[in-house]
Design a protein around this motif. Sequence first.
Motif, PDB file in Angstrom:
ATOM      1  N   ILE A   9     -10.277   1.642  43.915  1.00 39.48           N
ATOM      2  CA  ILE A   9      -9.291   1.816  45.090  1.00 39.48           C
ATOM      3  C   ILE A   9      -8.686   0.588  45.296  1.00 39.48           C
ATOM      4  CG2 ILE A   9      -9.222   2.126  47.586  1.00 39.48           C
ATOM      5  CD1 ILE A   9     -12.051   3.659  47.476  1.00 39.48           C
ATOM      6  N   MET A  10      -7.307   0.380  45.018  1.00 37.87           N
ATOM      7  CA  MET A  10      -6.756  -0.599  45.025  1.00 37.87           C
ATOM      8  C   MET A  10      -5.572  -0.963  46.109  1.00 37.87           C
ATOM      9  SD  MET A  10      -4.002  -1.618  41.571  1.00 37.87           S
ATOM     10  CE  MET A  10      -3.213  -3.387  41.668  1.00 37.87           C
ATOM     11  N   GLY A  11      -5.881  -1.788  46.995  1.00 35.80           N
ATOM     12  CA  GLY A  11      -5.025  -1.943  48.093  1.00 35.80           C
ATOM     13  C   GLY A  11      -4.939  -0.891  49.199  1.00 35.80           C
ATOM     14  N   GLY A  12      -4.217  -1.198  50.120  1.00 37.07           N
ATOM     15  CA  GLY A  12      -3.944  -0.375  51.134  1.00 37.07           C
ATOM     16  C   GLY A  12      -4.227  -0.785  52.505  1.00 37.07           C
ATOM     17  N   THR A  29     -19.117   6.097  41.950  1.00 34.37           N
ATOM     18  CA  THR A  29     -18.859   4.716  41.487  1.00 34.37           C
ATOM     19  C   THR A  29     -17.616   4.011  42.139  1.00 34.37           C
ATOM     20  OG1 THR A  29     -20.436   4.983  39.722  1.00 34.37           O
ATOM     21  CG2 THR A  29     -19.088   3.007  39.612  1.00 34.37           C
ATOM     22  N   VAL A  30     -17.974   3.257  43.116  1.00 31.39           N
ATOM     23  CA  VAL A  30     -16.638   2.757  43.721  1.00 31.39           C
ATOM     24  C   VAL A  30     -16.066   1.496  43.546  1.00 31.39           C
ATOM     25  CG1 VAL A  30     -15.371   2.302  46.110  1.00 31.39           C
ATOM     26  CG2 VAL A  30     -16.840   4.492  45.795  1.00 31.39           C
ATOM     27  N   ILE A  31     -15.057   1.098  42.876  1.00 35.83           N
ATOM     28  CA  ILE A  31     -14.518  -0.282  42.595  1.00 35.83           C
ATOM     29  C   ILE A  31     -13.392  -0.764  43.484  1.00 35.83           C
ATOM     30  CG2 ILE A  31     -13.673  -1.843  40.921  1.00 35.83           C
ATOM     31  CD1 ILE A  31     -14.815   0.247  38.785  1.00 35.83           C
ATOM     32  N   LEU A  32     -13.708  -1.768  44.224  1.00 40.29           N
ATOM     33  CA  LEU A  32     -12.406  -2.188  45.175  1.00 40.29           C
ATOM     34  C   LEU A  32     -11.590  -3.361  44.609  1.00 40.29           C
ATOM     35  CD1 LEU A  32     -14.222  -2.383  48.352  1.00 40.29           C
ATOM     36  CD2 LEU A  32     -13.027  -0.400  47.464  1.00 40.29           C
ATOM     37  N   LEU A  33     -10.364  -3.217  44.650  1.00 42.31           N
ATOM     38  CA  LEU A  33      -9.441  -4.188  44.116  1.00 42.31           C
ATOM     39  C   LEU A  33      -8.303  -4.624  45.361  1.00 42.31           C
ATOM     40  CD1 LEU A  33      -8.437  -2.253  40.919  1.00 42.31           C
ATOM     41  CD2 LEU A  33      -9.786  -4.340  40.870  1.00 42.31           C
ATOM     42  N   GLY A  34      -8.295  -5.900  45.849  1.00 37.44           N
ATOM     43  CA  GLY A  34      -7.573  -6.308  46.684  1.00 37.44           C
ATOM     44  C   GLY A  34      -8.263  -6.069  48.081  1.00 37.44           C
ATOM     45  N   PHE A  35      -9.665  -6.531  48.022  1.00 36.24           N
ATOM     46  CA  PHE A  35     -10.182  -6.207  49.373  1.00 36.24           C
ATOM     47  C   PHE A  35     -11.019  -7.508  49.465  1.00 36.24           C
ATOM     48  CE2 PHE A  35      -9.260  -1.903  48.654  1.00 36.24           C
ATOM     49  CZ  PHE A  35      -9.027  -1.403  49.800  1.00 36.24           C
ATOM     50  N   ASP A  36     -10.764  -8.714  49.061  1.00 33.88           N
ATOM     51  CA  ASP A  36     -11.417  -9.915  49.319  1.00 33.88           C
ATOM     52  C   ASP A  36     -11.632 -10.521  50.676  1.00 33.88           C
ATOM     53  OD1 ASP A  36      -8.591  -9.962  47.740  1.00 33.88           O
ATOM     54  OD2 ASP A  36      -8.744 -12.210  48.947  1.00 33.88           O
ATOM     55  N   HIS A  43     -22.120  -0.577  51.255  1.00 30.97           N
ATOM     56  CA  HIS A  43     -23.366  -0.394  50.463  1.00 30.97           C
ATOM     57  C   HIS A  43     -22.847   0.049  49.326  1.00 30.97           C
ATOM     58  CE1 HIS A  43     -26.065  -2.664  53.204  1.00 30.97           C
ATOM     59  NE2 HIS A  43     -25.561  -1.652  54.141  1.00 30.97           N
ATOM     60  N   GLY A  44     -23.287  -0.385  47.927  1.00 37.76           N
ATOM     61  CA  GLY A  44     -23.043   0.405  46.984  1.00 37.76           C
ATOM     62  C   GLY A  44     -21.738   0.178  46.344  1.00 37.76           C
ATOM     63  N   VAL A  45     -20.774  -0.514  46.757  1.00 39.96           N
ATOM     64  CA  VAL A  45     -19.433  -0.631  46.026  1.00 39.96           C
ATOM     65  C   VAL A  45     -19.377  -2.028  45.471  1.00 39.96           C
ATOM     66  CG1 VAL A  45     -18.513   0.794  47.948  1.00 39.96           C
ATOM     67  CG2 VAL A  45     -18.413  -1.775  48.052  1.00 39.96           C
ATOM     68  N   THR A  46     -18.491  -2.185  44.484  1.00 37.03           N
ATOM     69  CA  THR A  46     -18.162  -3.476  43.845  1.00 37.03           C
ATOM     70  C   THR A  46     -16.794  -3.861  43.925  1.00 37.03           C
ATOM     71  OG1 THR A  46     -19.464  -2.578  41.834  1.00 37.03           O
ATOM     72  CG2 THR A  46     -18.191  -4.630  41.317  1.00 37.03           C
ATOM     73  N   ASN A  47     -16.798  -5.095  44.609  1.00 35.92           N
ATOM     74  CA  ASN A  47     -15.457  -5.633  44.993  1.00 35.92           C
ATOM     75  C   ASN A  47     -15.035  -6.679  43.614  1.00 35.92           C
ATOM     76  OD1 ASN A  47     -13.095  -6.678  46.213  1.00 35.92           O
ATOM     77  ND2 ASN A  47     -14.382  -6.943  48.402  1.00 35.92           N
ATOM     78  N   VAL A  48     -14.126  -6.533  42.892  1.00 34.97           N
ATOM     79  CA  VAL A  48     -13.631  -7.231  41.759  1.00 34.97           C
ATOM     80  C   VAL A  48     -12.325  -7.596  42.122  1.00 34.97           C
ATOM     81  CG1 VAL A  48     -15.580  -6.183  40.531  1.00 34.97           C
ATOM     82  CG2 VAL A  48     -12.999  -5.308  40.610  1.00 34.97           C
ATOM     83  N   LYS A  49     -11.887  -8.789  40.994  1.00 36.26           N
ATOM     84  CA  LYS A  49     -10.418  -9.065  40.810  1.00 36.26           C
ATOM     85  C   LYS A  49      -9.748  -8.178  40.026  1.00 36.26           C
ATOM     86  CE  LYS A  49     -10.901 -13.605  43.081  1.00 36.26           C
ATOM     87  NZ  LYS A  49     -10.001 -13.863  43.874  1.00 36.26           N
ATOM     88  N   LEU A  50      -8.554  -8.387  39.949  1.00 33.02           N
ATOM     89  CA  LEU A  50      -7.653  -7.414  39.297  1.00 33.02           C
ATOM     90  C   LEU A  50      -7.908  -7.813  37.759  1.00 33.02           C
ATOM     91  CD1 LEU A  50      -5.772  -5.057  39.220  1.00 33.02           C
ATOM     92  CD2 LEU A  50      -4.158  -6.614  39.462  1.00 33.02           C
ATOM     93  N   ASP A  51      -8.357  -6.889  36.831  1.00 32.50           N
ATOM     94  CA  ASP A  51      -8.584  -7.253  35.328  1.00 32.50           C
ATOM     95  C   ASP A  51      -8.453  -5.981  34.602  1.00 32.50           C
ATOM     96  OD1 ASP A  51      -9.281  -7.824  33.095  1.00 32.50           O
ATOM     97  OD2 ASP A  51     -11.424  -8.925  33.535  1.00 32.50           O
ATOM     98  N   ILE A  62      -7.075   4.949  42.745  1.00 28.29           N
ATOM     99  CA  ILE A  62      -6.355   5.470  44.052  1.00 28.29           C
ATOM    100  C   ILE A  62      -5.534   4.192  44.761  1.00 28.29           C
ATOM    101  CG2 ILE A  62      -6.833   6.229  46.482  1.00 28.29           C
ATOM    102  CD1 ILE A  62      -9.408   7.386  45.771  1.00 28.29           C
ATOM    103  N   LEU A  63      -4.109   4.627  44.865  1.00 26.74           N
ATOM    104  CA  LEU A  63      -3.323   3.601  45.449  1.00 26.74           C
ATOM    105  C   LEU A  63      -2.836   3.852  46.789  1.00 26.74           C
ATOM    106  CD1 LEU A  63      -0.837   3.462  42.224  1.00 26.74           C
ATOM    107  CD2 LEU A  63      -2.740   1.795  42.806  1.00 26.74           C
ATOM    108  N   PRO A  64      -2.342   2.881  47.340  1.00 35.63           N
ATOM    109  CA  PRO A  64      -1.967   2.962  49.066  1.00 35.63           C
ATOM    110  C   PRO A  64      -1.085   4.008  48.930  1.00 35.63           C
ATOM    111  CG  PRO A  64      -1.545   0.731  48.304  1.00 35.63           C
ATOM    112  CD  PRO A  64      -1.950   1.319  47.259  1.00 35.63           C
ATOM    113  N   VAL A  65      -0.592   4.374  50.493  1.00 36.95           N
ATOM    114  CA  VAL A  65       0.256   5.585  50.597  1.00 36.95           C
ATOM    115  C   VAL A  65       1.696   5.525  49.879  1.00 36.95           C
ATOM    116  CG1 VAL A  65       1.647   6.880  52.342  1.00 36.95           C
ATOM    117  CG2 VAL A  65      -0.857   6.141  52.832  1.00 36.95           C
ATOM    118  N   VAL A  66       1.967   4.266  49.904  1.00 31.03           N
ATOM    119  CA  VAL A  66       3.242   4.029  49.083  1.00 31.03           C
ATOM    120  C   VAL A  66       2.789   3.161  47.844  1.00 31.03           C
ATOM    121  CG1 VAL A  66       5.605   2.649  49.011  1.00 31.03           C
ATOM    122  CG2 VAL A  66       4.860   3.782  50.923  1.00 31.03           C
ATOM    123  N   GLY A  67       2.647   3.826  46.686  1.00 31.90           N
ATOM    124  CA  GLY A  67       1.739   3.264  45.573  1.00 31.90           C
ATOM    125  C   GLY A  67       2.072   2.041  45.458  1.00 31.90           C
ATOM    126  N   THR A  68       3.438   1.739  44.901  1.00 27.67           N
ATOM    127  CA  THR A  68       3.918   0.296  44.542  1.00 27.67           C
ATOM    128  C   THR A  68       5.464   0.111  45.100  1.00 27.67           C
ATOM    129  OG1 THR A  68       4.821   0.719  42.333  1.00 27.67           O
ATOM    130  CG2 THR A  68       2.363   0.505  42.196  1.00 27.67           C
TER     131      THR A  68
END
Length: 299
Positions: A9-12, A29-36, A43-51, A62-68
């Motif tokens: 899940i990236m941004g939003g 298995t949930v990975i979060l990008l842009g949630f620092d 619980h049980g999610v991984t918060n990582v840098k964009l790589d 999964i991108l935000p409502v307006v993707g990019t």
Amino acid sequence: MLTGISVAIMGGDARQLEVIQKFTELDATVILLGFDNLGRQFHGVTNVKLDPELFGHVDALILPVVGTDETGQVESIFSSEEMILTDEHISSLPKHAKVYTGMAKSYLKKLVSTHDIELVELLDRDDIAIYNSIPTAEGALMMAIQNTDITIHGSVCMVLGFGRTGFTMAKTLQGLGATVKVGVRKPEHYARAWEMGFQPFYTKDLYPEVGNIDLLFNTIPTMIVTAQVITNIPHRALIIDLASKPGGTDFRFAEKRGIKAMLAPGLPGIVAPKTAGRIMANTLSQLIEEDFKDRSDVE
């Protein structure tokens, strides 16, 4: 259940919190990008840098409502860092992976097409649009009440467009006792609006129809409330444009003429982020469960 499915899940905005909660409950298995800067803990999610490397194990992005935007930037209210979705990221996705967003601009469409990755635009779905029309109508009413000195009851309201949002908007105004004029293009929409007790007219006749209105709600995403039309709108009237940016109103001329006109896209995420988030979360989880059923069964 989504056991064995890897979701990034990236941004939003606040809507994504409901998506994160739903997917953790379904054992993805949930990975979060842009949630620092996210204060809430899941619980049980991984918060990582964009790589780019982490994209190699992702089944669903999964991108935000307006993707990019058109430069690849992905907005996130939970991060102070700029996030750009690049060719390198998409090329790292497995070929079975899918990208989910609300609506995609040409940058994102070209990016996924280049690498033959399937893109799913949720706002193209009737069910999502109909569900979202409810908080949109409520938000528009809130804006109307805050920015006028009259009641909705007894007012003359105009709704342009009789699609999913226009239908709900007109019905809501009617329920509050307004006289509702509905601008349509299709004969079948004219007939349905008439049957429901609205005052339908064809949008080609918009200029004379605006002469006595108090409130105008536009849902048509092309320039329709032109300078010429605005010259016949009463100064007391308020225009609320619900179409996606840049809307369908000549805001410059409205300001010049002293008529208040407000662009209000994305109201579900502003006025009811929890409800809007649940709508997205339920639809996304159902789609991904169907799309990756065989894969989760193997796991």
